[in-house]
Design an enzyme around this catalytic site. Structure first.
Site, PDB file in Angstrom:
ATOM      1  N   PRO A 129       0.806  -1.223   0.000  1.00 11.64           N
ATOM      2  CA  PRO A 129       0.000   0.000   0.000  1.00 11.64           C
ATOM      3  C   PRO A 129       0.841   1.276   0.000  1.00 11.64           C
ATOM      4  O   PRO A 129       0.327   2.357  -0.292  1.00 11.64           O
ATOM      5  CB  PRO A 129      -0.834  -0.116   1.285  1.00 11.64           C
ATOM      6  CG  PRO A 129      -0.111  -1.090   2.145  1.00 11.64           C
ATOM      7  CD  PRO A 129       0.561  -2.045   1.209  1.00 11.64           C
ATOM      8  N   GLU A 179       1.482  -7.618   9.111  1.00  7.16           N
ATOM      9  CA  GLU A 179       1.591  -6.176   9.302  1.00  7.16           C
ATOM     10  C   GLU A 179       2.443  -5.503   8.235  1.00  7.16           C
ATOM     11  O   GLU A 179       2.234  -4.349   7.899  1.00  7.16           O
ATOM     12  CB  GLU A 179       2.166  -5.879  10.692  1.00  7.16           C
ATOM     13  CG  GLU A 179       2.194  -4.403  11.054  1.00  7.16           C
ATOM     14  CD  GLU A 179       0.797  -3.795  11.155  1.00  7.16           C
ATOM     15  OE1 GLU A 179       0.677  -2.577  11.006  1.00  7.16           O
ATOM     16  OE2 GLU A 179      -0.174  -4.558  11.369  1.00  7.16           O
ATOM     17  N   ARG A 204      -2.907  -8.798 -20.898  1.00  6.33           N
ATOM     18  CA  ARG A 204      -3.808  -8.454 -22.002  1.00  6.33           C
ATOM     19  C   ARG A 204      -3.149  -7.494 -22.989  1.00  6.33           C
ATOM     20  O   ARG A 204      -3.646  -7.318 -24.119  1.00  6.33           O
ATOM     21  CB  ARG A 204      -5.112  -7.860 -21.470  1.00  6.33           C
ATOM     22  CG  ARG A 204      -4.974  -6.509 -20.805  1.00  6.33           C
ATOM     23  CD  ARG A 204      -6.227  -6.122 -20.046  1.00  6.33           C
ATOM     24  NE  ARG A 204      -7.419  -6.231 -20.859  1.00  6.33           N
ATOM     25  CZ  ARG A 204      -7.810  -5.313 -21.744  1.00  6.33           C
ATOM     26  NH1 ARG A 204      -7.054  -4.231 -21.924  1.00  6.33           N
ATOM     27  NH2 ARG A 204      -8.917  -5.469 -22.433  1.00  6.33           N
ATOM     28  N   ASP A 254      -8.650   1.152 -25.071  1.00  6.57           N
ATOM     29  CA  ASP A 254      -9.212   1.053 -23.729  1.00  6.57           C
ATOM     30  C   ASP A 254      -9.144   2.391 -22.999  1.00  6.57           C
ATOM     31  O   ASP A 254      -8.303   3.242 -23.307  1.00  6.57           O
ATOM     32  CB  ASP A 254      -8.429   0.025 -22.888  1.00  6.57           C
ATOM     33  CG  ASP A 254      -8.801  -1.402 -23.257  1.00  6.57           C
ATOM     34  OD1 ASP A 254      -9.865  -1.600 -23.854  1.00  6.57           O
ATOM     35  OD2 ASP A 254      -8.011  -2.298 -22.934  1.00  6.57           O
TER      36      ASP A 254
END
Length: 250
Positions: A89, A116, A154, A169
């Site tokens: 994160p 953690e 992809r 896209d």
């Protein structure tokens, strides 16, 4: 392309790799993968891969030894120089531009953590990239790794049936994609725009460009980079702004 994924839960990933575009890409031999349970590399008798953090605090921290050994073993089996990606994160916010960059590589290694966090030495001395798929916290890195792998695979040549699909896209052009319609022409009184039925490809492309600009301005205006707009794009955008302004005061 070869992809290695280090995870404590390989069963989470296996089913995803055996469906849809990822399965088809393997059948076309455009990429292959290996799932590595890094618990298999631990040197302690209890097969632990985590430990308490120095200095105290809540949670457990992934130890460096199993992950270092697993990555080094994986790298020794191939002659390529891989990108070693830490799903975290705290990492760089993932984007289509990053997907396009990774799609140029021959070998990717993903490290999926739990608990953690990671021992900082993993971050500082083992990985080449840290990636976050958004500003929220997941139980582990597996879901994030699957998102990244899907978006990268992809883009590999000949993976998608239509070569124009990926370049058109959303985000590939720097903006959101235009609206799409299919049969029937009219559904519950709702009609397909006439221009899409005209057969005039120039008019259709102009409509799609305008709708793409409009949708991007309305939903994600921060994506519009003035320096990348053509003279025609700026004129279209001015018309869109005037239209939106007029409708506000009607």
């Amino acid at each position: 392309m070869h992809i290695d994924i280090l995870t404590l839960f390989p069963e989470m990933i296996e089913s995803v790799f055996q469906t849809s575009i990822l399965k088809k890409a393997q059948e076309k031999e455009k990429f292959n993968y290996n799932l590595i349970n890094f618990r298999d590399y631990t040197e302690n008798k209890h097969n632990k891969v985590d430990d308490y953090p120095y200095g105290g605090g809540a949670g457990m921290v992934l130890a460096p030894q199993p992950i270092f050994d697993a990555v080094e073993d994986v790298k020794s089996k191939r002659k390529t120089k891989p990108r070693v990606i830490l799903m975290c994160p705290q990492g760089e916010r993932y984007s289509q531009k990053k997907a396009e960059e990774l799609a140029e590589e021959d070998h990717l290694i993903f490290i999926c953590g739990h608990y953690e966090g990671y021992d900082e030495r993993i971050r500082e001395h083992l990985v080449t990239d840290e990636i976050s798929i958004g500003d929220y916290v997941l139980t582990g890195g597996e879901l994030g790794a699957m998102v990244v792998v899907d978006s990268v695979v992809r883009l590999l040549p000949e993976v998608l049936g239509n070569e124009e699909s990926a370049p058109q896209d959303s985000f590939s052009t720097g903006m959101l994609e235009h609206p799409h319609y299919t049969r029937p022409r009219e559904f519950r009184g709702l009609k397909v725009p006439d221009v899409l039925l005209s057969g005039d490809h120039a008019k259709i492309e102009a409509w799609r460009r305008r709708e793409s600009l409009k949708r991007t301005y309305e939903r994600r205006k921060e994506l519009i980079k003035e320096e990348l707009l053509s003279k025609e794009d700026r004129k279209i955008l001015d018309d869109i702004l005037e239209e939106l302004h007029s409708s506000t005061f009607e």
